[in-house]
Design an enzyme around this catalytic site. Structure first.
Site, short mmCIF file in Angstrom:
data_model
loop_
_atom_site.label_atom_id
_atom_site.label_comp_id
_atom_site.label_asym_id
_atom_site.label_seq_id
_atom_site.Cartn_x
_atom_site.Cartn_y
_atom_site.Cartn_z
N SER A 135 0.83 -1.20 0.00
CA SER A 135 0.00 0.00 0.00
C SER A 135 0.87 1.25 0.00
O SER A 135 1.71 1.42 -0.88
CB SER A 135 -0.94 -0.07 1.22
OG SER A 135 -2.05 0.73 1.04
N ASP B 233 -9.02 -3.50 -6.17
CA ASP B 233 -8.47 -2.95 -4.93
C ASP B 233 -9.19 -1.64 -4.61
O ASP B 233 -9.27 -0.75 -5.45
CB ASP B 233 -6.97 -2.70 -5.11
CG ASP B 233 -6.26 -2.38 -3.81
OD1 ASP B 233 -6.76 -1.54 -3.04
OD2 ASP B 233 -5.20 -2.96 -3.56
N HIS C 131 -7.61 -5.43 -0.79
CA HIS C 131 -6.46 -4.53 -0.85
C HIS C 131 -5.16 -5.31 -0.72
O HIS C 131 -4.94 -6.00 0.28
CB HIS C 131 -6.58 -3.50 0.28
CG HIS C 131 -5.50 -2.47 0.30
ND1 HIS C 131 -4.99 -1.89 -0.84
CD2 HIS C 131 -4.83 -1.91 1.33
CE1 HIS C 131 -4.07 -1.01 -0.51
NE2 HIS C 131 -3.94 -1.01 0.81
#
Length: 525
Positions: A236, A466, A494
């Site tokens: 991320s 996502d 995610h």
């Protein structure tokens, strides 16, 4: 805006680090010191003389001690508060490791970061990566983490106490009139002022928590553990941190995996708008699954109709918040309800919990389930205390890029675009992006490309549905990086690594252990 962190894996494996993501604020962070950004908007490598200038920091010998669960060690490193002015003093960086278990030749250290910004890398290492990464990876690498500056154990930013945060998280982020707009902007201003005045550490570190500075800290960690090159897995926001490191030190890139990638070339408003579309994509996937099931709280019909019902529910709890049984008397209004739904978008494993929570809220007027999801997202514990995730998230984001919006008028003008991106979440996410307008420290960075010319192969991973880091971002970052290799996971949730795809896990594990990257464009499901 909502932060970009590795999702909670506790639903998939026992005793894993809870990283469900933290609400906030603006879009992706970007560059920091102007000296490291080329005129054409591409992050430039630091000069080779930089290490010599900072020799005392690069020659540290960390004193390791046992900490946490068996097998883990911790140490403290010094870093300059201001890399441009080392004489301004130091900050302490908390570092942890778990040595390679063998068998097989040790490959060096593997630094991990779960994202955020604001996620504790040490918490992630000790709660998940150091015990949950594949055995063949842990056998060959010392698993290492450093809490970035401003985060958790490394000179943490602090802004509000628990009661103040409770009030902040309940602030209406879909104002219906000028009065509610003033309350929202006042809440943002109170939060920002708190970050500057809450304690001495926050006040001192607040101008120096940029992503570039955190990436430079990572190079001190590399030197401290004795590696010539940095091996890294970032999830991320951790992909932006890793890409920034690669841009600054391309010749020191070892085996790099950037999972749930971000696009550093987009300005804050575009990032917020595109992330809003990402949450809509994820919700549509959830809704499609839900309406096909008996007893779906959003009814039957199309995913679009389910979205309309959810939006109507948000409007209802905005007018009449639901009881939750919370010991502190909190009720479930629109803001907490929205956060609870969004929290479940990070991991399809949370969809059953979300269906149950929505059923209780919509049929029994019981908001406890959605409140629990929201609390996990904010990292609020049962005693009403919050981790510093929210504070660090804002501090990094607001320093890394100019604000997405500077006034309510700008938000109002952008509302049609955000509501088109997401009829369900658009308005709330647009207003949430106003938070950095009140920030007490001027942004030091701006959107830019990262090419990392000369770096070894960098594997960039994107998930097609996502919510927090939309798939186009992974494609964009892989294209920017001179050695980028795009690896695609056709699925929900995610990030992709460690989420159940043997294809994804096998490609990444092979790369980490043997050094052979997947072919560019490889797709998995």
């Amino acid at each position: 805006m909502y932060s970009r962190r590795h999702p909670s894996t506790a639903r998939r494996r026992a005793a894993l680090f809870a990283a469900a993501a933290g609400l906030l604020l603006v879009g992706i962070p970007a560059c920091s010191p102007k000296s490291s950004q080329a005129a054409e908007g591409t992050l430039a490598a630091l000069p080779s003389s930089d290490e010599a200038r900072l020799r005392t920091y690069y020659e540290q010998d960390p004193k390791w001690r046992k900490c946490g669960a068996p097998g883990f060690e911790c140490a403290t490193l010094k870093a300059p508060l201001d890399y441009d002015k080392p004489s301004a003093g130091d900050i302490d960086l908390a570092v942890s490791r778990k040595k390679a278990t063998g068998p097989g030749k040790r490959l060096g250290s593997l630094l991990v970061n779960p994202g955020g910004p604001g996620g504790s890398a040490i918490g992630y290492l000790q709660g998940y990566a150091g015990i949950g990464y594949p055995k063949e990876v842990r056998a060959r690498y010392d698993m290492v983490a450093v809490d970035p500056r401003g985060v958790a154990r490394s000179a943490p930013v602090t802004c509000l106490d628990g009661k103040q945060m409770d009030a902040y998280t309940q602030t209406d982020v879909t104002p219906d009139d000028r009065g509610e707009q003033k309350k929202l902007t006042a809440a943002f201003a109170t939060f920002a002022k708190g970050c500057e005045t809450k304690d001495r550490t926050s006040r001192r570190v607040l101008p120096h928590v940029s992503t570039v500075e955190a990436a430079r800290d990572m190079d001190l960690v590399r030197a401290a553990v004795g590696d010539k090159k940095l091996n890294y897995v970032g999830a991320s926001y951790g992909t932006f941190l890793g890409a920034t490191y690669a841009g600054l030190y391309p010749e020191r890139v070892g085996r790099f995996v950037l999972d749930g990638a971000m696009d550093p070339s987009l300005p804050a408003r575009e990032l917020n708008e595109q992330q809003t579309a990402g949450f809509e994509t994820a919700f549509q996937s959830f809704a499609k699954d839900c309406v096909a099931r008996s007893g779906c709280p959003l009814g039957t019909g199309t995913p679009h109709q389910a979205g309309q019902r959810l939006k109507s529910f948000f409007t209802e709890v905005d007018a009449a918040p639901l009881a939750t049984g919370d010991a502190d008397g909190r009720k479930l209004g629109e803001s907490l309800a929205t956060t609870g739904v969004i929290a479940a978008m990070y991991d399809e494993g949370a969809w059953p919990q979300l269906r149950e929570a929505l059923t209780a809220a919509m049929t029994k007027r019981d908001g406890s389930g959605l409140l629990a999801l929201s609390d996990s997202y904010y990292e609020r514990d049962a005693d009403g205390k919050y981790a510093n995730l929210m504070f660090a998230n804002a501090a990094v984001n607001c320093l890394d890029q100019p604000p997405a919006f500077t006034s309510p008028k700008e938000v109002e003008e952008a509302l049609p675009a955000f509501e088109k991106a997401s009829p369900v979440f658009g308005a709330g996410l647009a207003w949430s992006a106003l938070n950095c307008a009140s920030w007490p420290v001027k942004a030091t960075g701006e959107a830019h490309r990262i090419t990392a010319e000369g770096a070894a192969p960098i594997v960039v991973v994107g998930t097609t549905r996502d919510p927090a880091t939309p798939y186009p971002w992974a494609k964009a970052l892989a294209a920017q990086l001179s050695s980028g290799r795009l690896l695609t996971y056709d699925g929900d949730g995610h990030t992709a690594y460690g989420r159940g795809s043997d294809c994804i896990d096998g490609a990444i594990d092979t790369y980490l252990v043997s050094g052979t990257p997947p072919r560019d464009g490889k797709r998995c499901s």
